[in-house]
Write an enzyme that holds these catalytic residues in place. Structure first.
Site, PDB file in Angstrom:
ATOM      1  N   GLU A 161      42.121  23.061  19.152  1.00 50.33           N
ATOM      2  CA  GLU A 161      41.148  24.161  19.203  1.00 50.33           C
ATOM      3  C   GLU A 161      41.676  25.370  18.432  1.00 50.33           C
ATOM      4  O   GLU A 161      42.840  25.757  18.575  1.00 50.33           O
ATOM      5  CB  GLU A 161      40.896  24.559  20.656  1.00 50.33           C
ATOM      6  CG  GLU A 161      39.960  25.746  20.826  1.00 50.33           C
ATOM      7  CD  GLU A 161      39.879  26.248  22.258  1.00 50.33           C
ATOM      8  OE1 GLU A 161      39.029  27.123  22.529  1.00 50.33           O
ATOM      9  OE2 GLU A 161      40.665  25.775  23.110  1.00 50.33           O
ATOM     10  N   LYS A 184      30.906  25.162  20.830  1.00 49.21           N
ATOM     11  CA  LYS A 184      31.150  25.142  22.269  1.00 49.21           C
ATOM     12  C   LYS A 184      29.968  25.750  23.009  1.00 49.21           C
ATOM     13  O   LYS A 184      29.539  26.861  22.705  1.00 49.21           O
ATOM     14  CB  LYS A 184      32.436  25.915  22.586  1.00 49.21           C
ATOM     15  CG  LYS A 184      32.876  25.819  24.046  1.00 49.21           C
ATOM     16  CD  LYS A 184      34.211  26.518  24.262  1.00 49.21           C
ATOM     17  CE  LYS A 184      34.693  26.369  25.701  1.00 49.21           C
ATOM     18  NZ  LYS A 184      35.983  27.054  25.928  1.00 49.21           N
ATOM     19  N   CYS A 212      38.154  22.650  25.171  1.00 42.84           N
ATOM     20  CA  CYS A 212      38.878  23.257  26.280  1.00 42.84           C
ATOM     21  C   CYS A 212      38.305  22.836  27.630  1.00 42.84           C
ATOM     22  O   CYS A 212      38.188  21.656  27.916  1.00 42.84           O
ATOM     23  CB  CYS A 212      38.892  24.780  26.113  1.00 42.84           C
ATOM     24  SG  CYS A 212      40.104  25.614  27.170  1.00 42.84           S
TER      25      CYS A 212
END
Length: 542
Positions: A293, A360, A413
């Site tokens: 990430e 995301k 995440c």
């Protein structure tokens, strides 16, 4: 134990509050990575004994926010203060005045999460009785509170009770049946059984110990079934896909600094192309190169020379998957003014062209966006993860379908933490890809917890998972939760492996949370039955 039981039942005021905080803190030791399961038995049993001695207020509202409420709140306060204390590590990244705010922030978060348990325990006390069935009422309402904690207000499903029953691959297999929320119900029931043994009553020793024997038997059965499942299911690697995962270990306090960009790109390329041993073929036998990430901590339009450098390092057959910020572009190809950027996964071909992306969708409050932004910015507060004005959420979960690549579900995440909420596309995915950056919590237990929670999603979904982190833990996990290749925390390097093929639908993928809700109903029915039995006994004595 009899003395502890009597003390818990008779304590009031500040003594009861301190006891419950201590009991919750002890129970937290059963969570990953410690997995000290006896601590959960002690902590939950003290909770049951305290409820046995809790006063019953008159009136529904006064009883709802009465002694049982504060018993649950204080138990949760101790539990969360210990189990998620690692959140405070993020305050050390920027230091300064944030260090003074750290204790307030950690305890404040623990207090907010404790409210879910406070209401769960308080509702359970409405169905409290002197019957052994009362522990099912507690399990039903407290597990329902855990479900609410994982869903309401964006959700925060770290360290659900059920994780205490997932210490090894054998125990993890139960998640394929009822998911982590179903395991949370089971964990509460099992951990509460010592409360049925003490204090000693005028009963035979065998009958007193029977609930504890049943609890041990259930855990033994869980282990046995898990062992059988691990041996019964054949897991095969995908022969057409071989990945090289890079873990660069870039310190969070320099990651977004302009001066560090060249060093970061050079480190990523060096780790990607180096030969780790004489037999290592570098990128020659690799189909996909994967970086973590925000591995590229800049907008592509700002640093085109680095993208050209990366393209020169990629062989023709390689696809690069990496985390990077992405600007919002309009239909005419220009950057949309005033639009917040995205925290994204970008797919590059060997020419350095972006051929696909995922933005995301589930952002971290105060981490990636600032709720009530105008208000908090008056006091100089901003989100932790850097972005011009915070990040914008992506539109929806979707599969990535790249040339020569099995369809996979990309996540970033903590999106992997949400049991049963990975998105509808997961049903058609061949594996799950997770890019993360846990460097915010280096030198704490946070990264190990995060990784373990992610492994449970692989078991629930029956899918392999590729997880690539900035500072660890990077690994490939098979559909049974077993780690096939791994880079440890803060280990700079690269490792190769292949995701496994799906093993087919699990009971959890077929019915999702329906078995969990069936357990909740069962718990409440048994709790009601306990109340009815107590009233019947009382009527006989009149």
């Amino acid at each position: 134990m009899t003395a502890l039981a009597e003390f818990a039942m008779l304590s009031q005021g500040w003594r009861r509050a301190l006891l419950m905080i201590l009991a919750g803190a002890i129970a937290a030791l059963a969570m990953p990575p410690l997995f000290f399961l006896p601590a959960l038995f002690v902590g939950v049993s003290v909770l049951v004994w305290a409820l046995d001695g809790a006063e019953r207020e008159k009136g529904v509202f006064r009883r709802l926010i009465g002694p049982a409420f504060w018993i649950g709140f204080n138990f949760g306060l101790g539990y969360f203060a210990v189990s998620i204390h690692w959140v405070g590590a993020a305050f050390f990244v920027d230091g300064g005045w944030l260090l003074a705010a750290m204790p307030v922030a950690v305890l404040g978060l623990a207090a907010i999460l404790s409210l879910f348990w406070a209401f769960g325990v308080s509702l359970a006390h409405f169905l409290w009785s002197d019957s052994w069935l009362r522990i099912f009422a507690l399990a039903g309402f407290l597990a329902l509170a855990e479900f609410a904690r994982g869903h309401l207000f964006t959700g925060f499903p770290f360290n659900l009770f059920g994780y205490a029953l997932t210490a090894n691959p054998e125990m993890m297999q139960a998640a394929s049946l009822v998911g982590i929320y179903g395991l949370s119900f089971a964990a509460i029931v099992v951990a509460a059984t010592p409360a049925l043994v003490w204090p000693a009553a005028e009963r035979a020793l065998v009958s007193r110990l029977l609930p504890l024997f049943v609890a041990v038997g259930l855990i033994t059965l869980q282990l046995a079934w898990g062992h059988y499942r691990l041996g019964d299911i054949t897991v095969e690697e995908n022969p057409d896909m071989r990945v090289r995962m890079v873990q660069p270990v870039v310190a969070q306090d320099i990651k977004w600094q302009t001066f560090a960009r060249e060093e970061i790109v050079n480190r990523l390329i060096d780790l990607s192309t180096m030969h780790t041993n004489p037999e290592d073929e570098g990128l020659d036998d690799v189909t996909h190169l994967i970086w973590p990430e925000a591995a590229l901590p800049f907008f592509l339009s700002d640093e085109p020379q680095y993208i050209a450098q990366i393209a020169r390092a990629l062989p023709d057959h390689i696809t690069l998957l990496t985390g990077a910020p992405r600007e919002a572009y309009g239909s005419d190809g220009s950057i949309v003014p005033g639009q917040r950027p995205f925290n994204s996964i970008l797919a590059f071909n060997s020419d350095g062209e972006v051929i696909s992306s995922y933005d995301k969708t589930h952002l971290v409050p105060f981490g990636e966006y600032l709720p009530f932004q105008d208000f908090f910015e008056r006091f100089g507060l901003s989100q932790f993860v850097h972005g011009s004005e915070g990040w914008a959420p992506g539109d929806a979960r979707r599969l990535m379908n790249l040339p020569g690549t099995p369809a996979f579900l990309p996540l970033i995440c903590y999106e992997i933490l949400y049991s049963g909420r990975l998105g509808a596309p997961v049903a058609d995915a061949q594996f799950i890809l997770v890019l993360t950056n846990d460097a915010w919590f280096d030198y704490s237990i946070g990264p190990a917890q995060h990784f373990h929670h992610a492994r449970l999603r692989a078991v629930e979904e029956g899918l392999s998972m590729i997880r690539v982190a900035n500072s660890g833990i990077s690994a490939i996990v098979d559909p049974l939760g077993r780690v096939t290749v791994q880079l440890r925390e803060r280990e700079i390097g690269a490792v190769k492996g292949s995701p496994s093929l799906p093993i087919g639908g699990t009971l959890f993928t077929q019915y999702r949370h329906m078995p969990f809700f069936a357990l909740i109903v069962l718990g409440l029915v048994l709790g009601l039955l306990g109340v009815a039995l107590q009233k019947r006994r009382q009527a006989k004595h009149l």
